[in-house]
Write an enzyme that holds these catalytic residues in place. Sequence first.
Site, PDB file in Angstrom:
ATOM      1  N   HIS A 197      20.593  12.587 -16.987  1.00 25.45           N
ATOM      2  CA  HIS A 197      20.429  11.218 -16.495  1.00 25.45           C
ATOM      3  C   HIS A 197      20.147  11.280 -14.997  1.00 25.45           C
ATOM      4  CE1 HIS A 197      21.586   7.205 -15.116  1.00 25.45           C
ATOM      5  NE2 HIS A 197      21.385   6.789 -16.359  1.00 25.45           N
ATOM      6  N   ASP A 226      21.050   9.638 -12.396  1.00 26.98           N
ATOM      7  CA  ASP A 226      22.233   9.597 -11.527  1.00 26.98           C
ATOM      8  C   ASP A 226      23.022  10.885 -11.596  1.00 26.98           C
ATOM      9  OD1 ASP A 226      21.683   6.982 -10.704  1.00 26.98           O
ATOM     10  OD2 ASP A 226      22.817   6.123 -12.376  1.00 26.98           O
ATOM     11  N   LYS A 227      23.054  11.498 -12.770  1.00 30.57           N
ATOM     12  CA  LYS A 227      23.812  12.736 -12.932  1.00 30.57           C
ATOM     13  C   LYS A 227      23.080  13.943 -12.342  1.00 30.57           C
ATOM     14  CE  LYS A 227      27.587  11.387 -14.194  1.00 30.57           C
ATOM     15  NZ  LYS A 227      28.683  11.650 -13.245  1.00 30.57           N
ATOM     16  N   GLU A 230      24.891  13.110  -0.203  1.00 26.93           N
ATOM     17  CA  GLU A 230      24.335  12.094  -1.099  1.00 26.93           C
ATOM     18  C   GLU A 230      22.915  12.489  -1.502  1.00 26.93           C
ATOM     19  OE1 GLU A 230      26.152   9.553  -2.013  1.00 26.93           O
ATOM     20  OE2 GLU A 230      27.763   9.578  -0.529  1.00 26.93           O
ATOM     21  N   GLU A 289      26.642  14.471   5.666  1.00 25.66           N
ATOM     22  CA  GLU A 289      27.237  15.203   6.776  1.00 25.66           C
ATOM     23  C   GLU A 289      27.995  16.414   6.257  1.00 25.66           C
ATOM     24  OE1 GLU A 289      29.705  12.187   8.476  1.00 25.66           O
ATOM     25  OE2 GLU A 289      31.355  12.616   7.108  1.00 25.66           O
ATOM     26  N   LYS A 334      21.922   8.843 -23.202  1.00 26.73           N
ATOM     27  CA  LYS A 334      23.069   7.972 -22.981  1.00 26.73           C
ATOM     28  C   LYS A 334      23.737   7.709 -24.332  1.00 26.73           C
ATOM     29  CE  LYS A 334      22.654   4.567 -20.017  1.00 26.73           C
ATOM     30  NZ  LYS A 334      22.184   3.329 -19.325  1.00 26.73           N
ATOM     31  N   PHE A 345      11.393   7.037 -26.296  1.00 21.52           N
ATOM     32  CA  PHE A 345      12.036   7.449 -25.046  1.00 21.52           C
ATOM     33  C   PHE A 345      11.500   8.845 -24.689  1.00 21.52           C
ATOM     34  CE2 PHE A 345      16.513   8.154 -22.973  1.00 21.52           C
ATOM     35  CZ  PHE A 345      15.916   8.283 -21.742  1.00 21.52           C
ATOM     36  N   ASP A 361      13.469   6.591 -13.980  1.00 21.72           N
ATOM     37  CA  ASP A 361      14.335   5.703 -13.216  1.00 21.72           C
ATOM     38  C   ASP A 361      14.923   6.487 -12.053  1.00 21.72           C
ATOM     39  OD1 ASP A 361      15.744   3.464 -12.470  1.00 21.72           O
ATOM     40  OD2 ASP A 361      17.185   3.538 -14.117  1.00 21.72           O
ATOM     41  N   ALA A 362      15.101   5.862 -10.923  1.00 26.67           N
ATOM     42  CA  ALA A 362      15.679   6.544  -9.774  1.00 26.67           C
ATOM     43  C   ALA A 362      17.162   6.836 -10.011  1.00 26.67           C
ATOM     44  CB  ALA A 362      15.510   5.695  -8.511  1.00 26.67           C
ATOM     45  N   ARG A 413      26.810   6.781  -8.778  1.00 25.89           N
ATOM     46  CA  ARG A 413      26.534   5.486  -9.402  1.00 25.89           C
ATOM     47  C   ARG A 413      27.098   5.381 -10.820  1.00 25.89           C
ATOM     48  NH1 ARG A 413      20.591   2.942  -8.686  1.00 25.89           N
ATOM     49  NH2 ARG A 413      20.026   4.667 -10.061  1.00 25.89           N
ATOM     50  N   LYS A 414      27.743   6.423 -11.306  1.00 27.68           N
ATOM     51  CA  LYS A 414      28.317   6.384 -12.651  1.00 27.68           C
ATOM     52  C   LYS A 414      29.821   6.632 -12.595  1.00 27.68           C
ATOM     53  CE  LYS A 414      24.844   5.368 -15.278  1.00 27.68           C
ATOM     54  NZ  LYS A 414      24.162   4.650 -14.200  1.00 27.68           N
ATOM     55  N   LYS A 457      31.597  15.246  -2.392  1.00 29.48           N
ATOM     56  CA  LYS A 457      32.642  15.127  -1.375  1.00 29.48           C
ATOM     57  C   LYS A 457      33.601  16.308  -1.447  1.00 29.48           C
ATOM     58  CE  LYS A 457      32.492  10.077  -1.547  1.00 29.48           C
ATOM     59  NZ  LYS A 457      33.226   8.840  -1.888  1.00 29.48           N
ATOM     60  N   LYS A 472      38.329  14.194   1.291  1.00 34.26           N
ATOM     61  CA  LYS A 472      38.039  12.806   0.936  1.00 34.26           C
ATOM     62  C   LYS A 472      38.955  12.414  -0.226  1.00 34.26           C
ATOM     63  CE  LYS A 472      34.225  13.857   3.350  1.00 34.26           C
ATOM     64  NZ  LYS A 472      34.098  15.145   4.062  1.00 34.26           N
ATOM     65  N   ASP A 483      39.055   9.819  -1.899  1.00 32.78           N
ATOM     66  CA  ASP A 483      38.338   9.237  -3.036  1.00 32.78           C
ATOM     67  C   ASP A 483      38.346  10.214  -4.202  1.00 32.78           C
ATOM     68  OD1 ASP A 483      37.587   6.888  -1.769  1.00 32.78           O
ATOM     69  OD2 ASP A 483      35.731   7.730  -1.001  1.00 32.78           O
TER      70      ASP A 483
END
Length: 399
Positions: free
Chosen positions: A17, A19-20, A52, A65, A179, A244, A252-253, A258-259, A279, A283, A285
């Site tokens: 995907h 995003d992945k 990123e 960074e 998906k 597909f 798709d970008a 984002r997931k 990260k 971090k 997060d």
Amino acid sequence: MSRQSYEFTSESVSEGHPDKVADRISDEIVDLYFREAAEQGMDPWQIRVAAETLTTTNKVVIAGETRGPSSITPDRIEQLARDAIRDIGYEQDGFHWQTADIDVLLHPQSVDIAQGVDTGAGLHKAEGAGDQGIMFGYASLDVPGALMPAPVHYSHKILERLARARKQEGQDWLGPDSKSQVTVRYHNGRPVGASAIVLSTQHLDPDLTSSDIRSRVQPYIEEVLPTGWIDERTIWHINPTGKFVIGGPDGDAGLTGRKIIVDTYGGMAPHGGGAFSGKDPTKVDRSAAYATRYLAKNLVAAGVAPWVEIQVSYAIGVAAPTSIYVNVDDNNPIKGDRIEAIIPHLMDLTPRGIRSHLDLNKPIYAPTSAYGHFGREPGPDGAFSWEKVDLIDAIKARL
């Protein structure tokens, strides 16, 4: 969940995907910094990465960074990204590991951020959190061993099985992008069946129909779901658009982070404000989400409650969490406030304490980038250390 009978749905997305793909590249960069630090004799506690990635048609942009060995050059980052794309399986006209244009725009970590994280610097001299924020951990009895919510767990397993068929079993008609979505029926608080299964998978043979694809993938789906979960009531949607072929970043970008619901509990539990991939573990997060999952899983494994949800919060540059909250069912004999009282005795929840307890200063992050950060098997290299169940005796001694 207070209701005992209901349906709940979660989704997953494959390593291909868009995003992945971005998550994978970002996490490979984190791993590279830790590997190179070990080879160069640099203190791994000094590594800093916040990378990123953007992916689109035959284009990758990497920004963020870092702080680490000077031997890590843009050319090395570019080659690392190409290797990751090749391993995922992209050799298509619209996205190819050899021909993609890759921009590397990484720069040194902000000194204003660094002073809050580095020991002995900034307003607070202890190693502080890399950012403010809230993080959540969760575990439940839905899936024995994994102690994960069933909908997201089996959504992951479907795609993992298809990836293995594609990469190891000769099913090269399957594309990397896919998906899944599973709706699980709960009765008396326990998962008992699949009400609906949705799968969209990229296929490299344009002549295949949705019916063709269903006949090929259904055995894999039935293999990973519990016996008896699929019956005549189960609703199937396999490639419901009908075709597909164009997939991945060409279709798709993709963006790092984002997931986040796919990465955690499929919506069965809350998610904090930050993503994980790209990260380093200063971090919170990332590292505090791992710590709260570790605590929740051990509490459920110890029999404290059928499900446990934990929230922690932090201020940037400050070591100690600003709050700890534990949520269990209202009818559970052991209440949340009692569990909250023992957590500081189970684990040091400062950033340094988490990194030390879970041994996070290692190149262990690329495997987390797809199929979930939780419910996985701990690895001999230290990967998924937050999935260990080694606090049971300590929990029972204090409760």
